[in-house]
Design an enzyme around this catalytic site. Structure first.
Site, PDB file in Angstrom:
ATOM      1  N   ARG A 180       0.631  -1.168   0.277  1.00  0.00           N
ATOM      2  CA  ARG A 180       0.012  -0.296   0.308  1.00  0.00           C
ATOM      3  C   ARG A 180       0.521   1.060  -0.123  1.00  0.00           C
ATOM      4  NH1 ARG A 180      -1.702  -3.143   3.732  1.00  0.00           N
ATOM      5  NH2 ARG A 180      -3.797  -4.907   3.439  1.00  0.00           N
ATOM      6  N   LYS A 204      -1.151  -3.082   8.681  1.00  0.00           N
ATOM      7  CA  LYS A 204      -2.110  -3.041   8.760  1.00  0.00           C
ATOM      8  C   LYS A 204      -2.408  -4.254  10.607  1.00  0.00           C
ATOM      9  CE  LYS A 204      -6.102  -2.096   5.607  1.00  0.00           C
ATOM     10  NZ  LYS A 204      -7.093  -1.665   5.248  1.00  0.00           N
ATOM     11  N   HIS A 276      -3.274   2.384  -5.709  1.00  0.00           N
ATOM     12  CA  HIS A 276      -4.193   1.376  -5.733  1.00  0.00           C
ATOM     13  C   HIS A 276      -3.654   0.472  -6.759  1.00  0.00           C
ATOM     14  CE1 HIS A 276      -4.848   0.085  -1.730  1.00  0.00           C
ATOM     15  NE2 HIS A 276      -5.697  -0.433  -1.719  1.00  0.00           N
ATOM     16  N   HIS A 302      -2.291 -10.258   3.311  1.00  0.00           N
ATOM     17  CA  HIS A 302      -4.545 -10.300   3.416  1.00  0.00           C
ATOM     18  C   HIS A 302      -4.065 -10.761   4.809  1.00  0.00           C
ATOM     19  CE1 HIS A 302      -5.403  -8.661  -0.240  1.00  0.00           C
ATOM     20  NE2 HIS A 302      -5.467  -7.279   0.234  1.00  0.00           N
ATOM     21  N   TYR A 311      -8.317 -11.844  -6.988  1.00  0.00           N
ATOM     22  CA  TYR A 311      -7.244 -11.857  -8.297  1.00  0.00           C
ATOM     23  C   TYR A 311      -7.601 -12.758  -9.038  1.00  0.00           C
ATOM     24  CZ  TYR A 311      -5.869  -7.460  -5.628  1.00  0.00           C
ATOM     25  OH  TYR A 311      -5.803  -6.324  -5.056  1.00  0.00           O
TER      26      TYR A 311
END
Length: 332
Positions: A180, A204, A276, A302, A311
């Protein structure tokens, strides 16, 4: 003139402190929660709701319908991805703002989390958001660009001046890692050791992951670190940041976004290119090249493979389109 704070705003602050302390959410995630709940607070105020005890399922349902309606508003330009909105953006609850379906789901998740917290803390007698379900808005496939377009984008960042060398290193690293933009600008020099082919990325929830870096990105980074970063660093105060702005401070997400827009224009790409786009293209190209979806999940950071599996749908759609355009008996 600053807007007068409401009792609900005070409760929201308490919820955000809980998220920061108990769940260890990152500053960027907390900022997103704050934006979402600020929108909710302003909307409730516009409806004449003055206290949290007056909020029921009817109000939450109406707020959800207002958000869904906003997905069709096209009169307001979308805010740049990863940009942090300021408080002034929430002063007019009636102002038209275009929302992506994913934003609606995220906002409602923030609202449900707030009401659950208030019920658990005994601020209200029950969780009125328990039965409120997010709207089914469909799945929006991420937009990737082709390998040829990505090559043109990266090659368009040529040049031997300091800014061009920095920009090339930034874009090469974005595509090489699929990180990111917030993760890339948060990198420090120590996160890119000279004797390693990996970059340490903090994602994250402050979770760290190691992501390999290919030869193109490694060469661009080395050139930047040797020829450009010392020059920029001398202009400002000492900082461990990897990517620096012209004044020697850490490059911001907005600064990186402008670099991407400039590179896209030079490459002659007509479609919208966002930070992105690099992440989506990274994942799509890996899976199209035969990479296992769980490997891509790890590289992207993820928490669930379900998020990454989107994807595989993108790749399947690409194969179908190619088949229908090329096979003589694919269409009636």
């Amino acid at each position: 003139m600053p807007t007068e704070r409401t009792p609900l705003d005070v409760l929201i602050d308490g919820y955000l402190r809980h998220l920061a302390i108990e769940r260890g959410l990152s500053a960027n995630t907390l900022a997103a929660y704050r934006r979402d709940l600020a929108r909710y607070s302003v909307w409730l105020g516009a409806q004449g709701v003055t206290g949290i005890e007056s909020v029921g399922e009817a109000q939450i349902g109406a707020f959800t319908r207002q958000l869904v309606a906003a997905t069709s508003v096209a009169s307001v330009p979308a805010v740049a991805e990863d940009a942090v909105a300021g408080p002034d953006e929430f002063q007019d609850a009636a102002a038209p703002v275009r929302l992506a379906p994913s934003s609606v789901a995220r906002i409602m998740s923030s609202v449900r989390g707030l009401h659950k917290f208030l019920a658990e803390e005994g601020v209200v007698s029950n969780n009125v958001a328990r039965e409120v379900k997010p709207p089914k808005l469909g799945t929006k496939l991420p937009k990737a660009i082709s390998i040829e377009q990505m090559t043109a984008l990266l090659d368009g960042t040529g040049g031997d001046d300091p800014a061009a060398l920095r920009d090339r290193a930034l874009l090469e690293l974005l595509y090489a890692t699929g990180a990111r933009i917030s993760e890339i600008v948060a990198l420090n020099v120590d996160d890119v050791p000279d004797d390693s082919d990996f970059v340490r990325v903090v994602g994250k929830g402050s979770k760290q992951r190691l992501v390999p870096v290919g030869s193109f990105a490694r060469a661009a980074l080395q050139t930047y670190l040797v020829r450009v970063r010392p020059l920029y660093s001398a202009r400002g105060r000492s900082t461990p940041a990897l990517f620096l702005g012209l004044r020697g401070d850490r490059l911001s997400r907005q600064g990186a976004w402008l670099i991407i827009q400039s590179a896209a224009r030079r490459a002659g790409l007509e479609q919208h290119i966002s930070p992105h786009t690099f992440r989506h293209s990274f994942a799509t190209h890996l899976i199209a090249g035969g990479a296992d979806v769980r490997v891509v999940q790890e590289l992207l950071g993820h928490s669930s493979v379900t998020t990454t599996q989107i994807y595989t749908h993108v790749t399947a759609d690409t194969l179908r389109d190619m088949y229908q355009s090329a096979h003589p008996r694919a269409r009636g």
